[in-house]
Design a protein around this motif. Structure first.
Motif: not given
Ligand code: NAD
Length: 439
Positions: A165-166, A169, A162
């Motif tokens: 995405h990480d 975020h 991920t």
């Protein structure tokens, strides 16, 4: 900003693409010519959700390029990010070979460069590493830290699988430096991210990844021990952990509290061992930290014991990476399980789309060639072929496609190490070993 990134692996490739996507002009530098060529062809060097499209687009827009020429990259930029590997030695000490080799280039090139240059260490390093690099650069260039250049700790918190995405975020943005000027430059990199920016002393920032990853390993091992107790009593351990996390006084996140198989990967075991070794070197006793790995070993032994109870010899692995969504095989518990079973005389076949579709040129290829060439010969390209051939299926990663594969494998014995069963339509339950009931 004009940015150079040293190391085009999991962290470097994601940073390259995401920083470019945020409008920066970024040049990647790697000693691996194949990775450099991949970026210059508009291709990612790793398997990771969304990264292919980001690299292709940013390459088309002319915002990214790569080179093996360190000098040119340092001279062309004012901010450099170091994202090379920091493996541990057999004793758990930090192996600084790659970091120091990059630092030496700064020791040569900054001598002839004007202006303030910031070097941000994204790699996970032990406290004191930034200091060591800054002293070396001062020594070689005659320049002064925090006046002509700064070496800043800026740990990366992304998780493979991920990672993009990480990146967008992060749980926090951490900048470790004693230079306000350097802090404000690094901070602008992450202006658009919805995360608290924490400025700390350099040494504090350096130790944080070790503390975080040790705690993640502790959470997994705690959940696994609770899971083992619950399974012996016929209690659903996942429900127990869900209820546990609702306790507001604990104020604890559910992440990593999923009873299941052993943890692994390129970071958790390495960083846990790093912190343990640091404590040892400081003559400190840390029994809690020291026993986390033992719990992990027990979890591996439990999986082996379950498989040994069955006389079937053909075992099909669904997933061999250390988690879903990545081709990274470093310290994968599935690899360890497969090797142990081979040693015990089982016959194996392995299906993992991420590994066989991987670029097979980068970190993954090096790892396979150097550490597990024998396993690559067991890989099959078709999940149906694997199911057909296997007596027992071992599910090692929670890939979405396995839900359908398992739904059609109703006559097989299945060891579900990742609780993928919870994703399967109850009307289409398969008969098999459920880790939480039988292990
Ligand atoms: P990686 O092995 O995937 O990539 C490292 C890259 O550095 C490789 O492409 C290698 O060719 C290159 N390299 C080696 N020596 C070099 C040199 N002298 N000059 C330029 N390039 C060189 O490593 P990774 O998984 O991206 O991890 C990098 C660092 O980030 C490590 O310290 C790791 O602990 C940390 N980290 C990793 C993750 C993760 O999920 N992988 C997450 C957070 C932090």
């Amino acid at each position: 900003m004009n940015i150079s990134i040293f190391g085009l692996g999991y962290v470097g490739c994601v940073s390259l693409g995401c920083l470019a996507q945020n409008g920066h002009q970024v040049v990647g530098v790697d000693v691996n010519k194949t990775k450099v060529d991949q970026i210059n062809d508009g291709r990612a060097t790793i398997v990771e959700k969304d990264i292919d499209a980001i690299i292709a687009t940013q390459h088309l827009l002319g915002r990214i390029r790569a080179t093996t020429n360190f000098r040119e990259a340092i001279l062309a930029t004012d901010l450099s990010i170091i994202a090379v590997g920091t493996p541990s030695t057999a004793q758990g000490h930090l192996n600084l070979t790659y970091i120091l080799s990059v630092a030496e280039h700064f020791g040569e090139v900054l001598r002839e460069k004007d202006g303030f240059h910031v070097i941000a260490l994204r790699s996970t390093v032990m406290p004191g590493t930034c200091e060591k690099i800054a002293a070396m650069i001062e020594d070689r260039t005659g320049k002064t830290r925090d006046v002509d250049f700064a070496v800043v700790s800026n740990p990366e918190f992304l998780r493979e699988g991920t990672a993009v995405h990480d990146y967008y975020h992060p749980p926090l943005t951490l900048i470790g430096t004693e230079s306000e000027r350097a802090a404000s430059i690094v901070r602008t990199l992450y202006d658009e991210l919805p995360a608290e920016v924490v400025i700390a002393e350099t040494k504090t920032a350096e130790i944080m990844k070790y503390v975080n990853n040790t705690y993640h390993a502790l959470k997994i091992s705690f959940a696994n021990e609770v899971g083992n107790i619950c399974s012996s009593l016929g209690i659903d351990s996942h429900e127990v952990m869900d209820i546990f996390c609702k306790d507001k006084q604990l104020n604890i996140s559910k992440y990593y509290f999923k009873p299941g198989f052993a943890y692994g990967g390129s970071c958790l075991p390495k960083d846990l061992k790093g912190l343990q070794t640091l404590a040892h070197d400081l003559y400190l006793q840390v029994p809690v930290i020291s026993s986390i790995h033992r719990t992990n070993e027990i979890q591996m032994q439990r999986a082996i014991a379950v498989l040994m109870r069955h006389s079937h010899r053909n075992i099909g692995f669904l997933g061999i990476g250390f988690k879903a969504g990545t081709d990274d095989l470093r310290n994968s518990p599935a690899v360890e399980l497969a090797e142990t079973l081979l040693g015990k005389g089982f016959t194996l076949k392995i299906y993992d789309r991420n590994v066989h579709t991987s670029k097979l040129t980068g970190t993954n290829k090096e790892y396979i060639d150097q550490h597990i060439p024998h396993l690559s010969r067991l890989m099959v390209q078709d999940a149906e072929e694997l199911v057909e051939w296997s007596d027992v299926l071992v599910v090692c990663t929670k890939e979405a496609e396995f839900v359908q594969v398992l739904g059609e494998a109703s006559n097989k014995i299945i060891l579900d190490l990742v609780r993928i069963q919870a994703e399967i339509d109850p009307a289409n339950q398969y008969i098999g070993i459920n880790w939480s009931q039988d292990a």
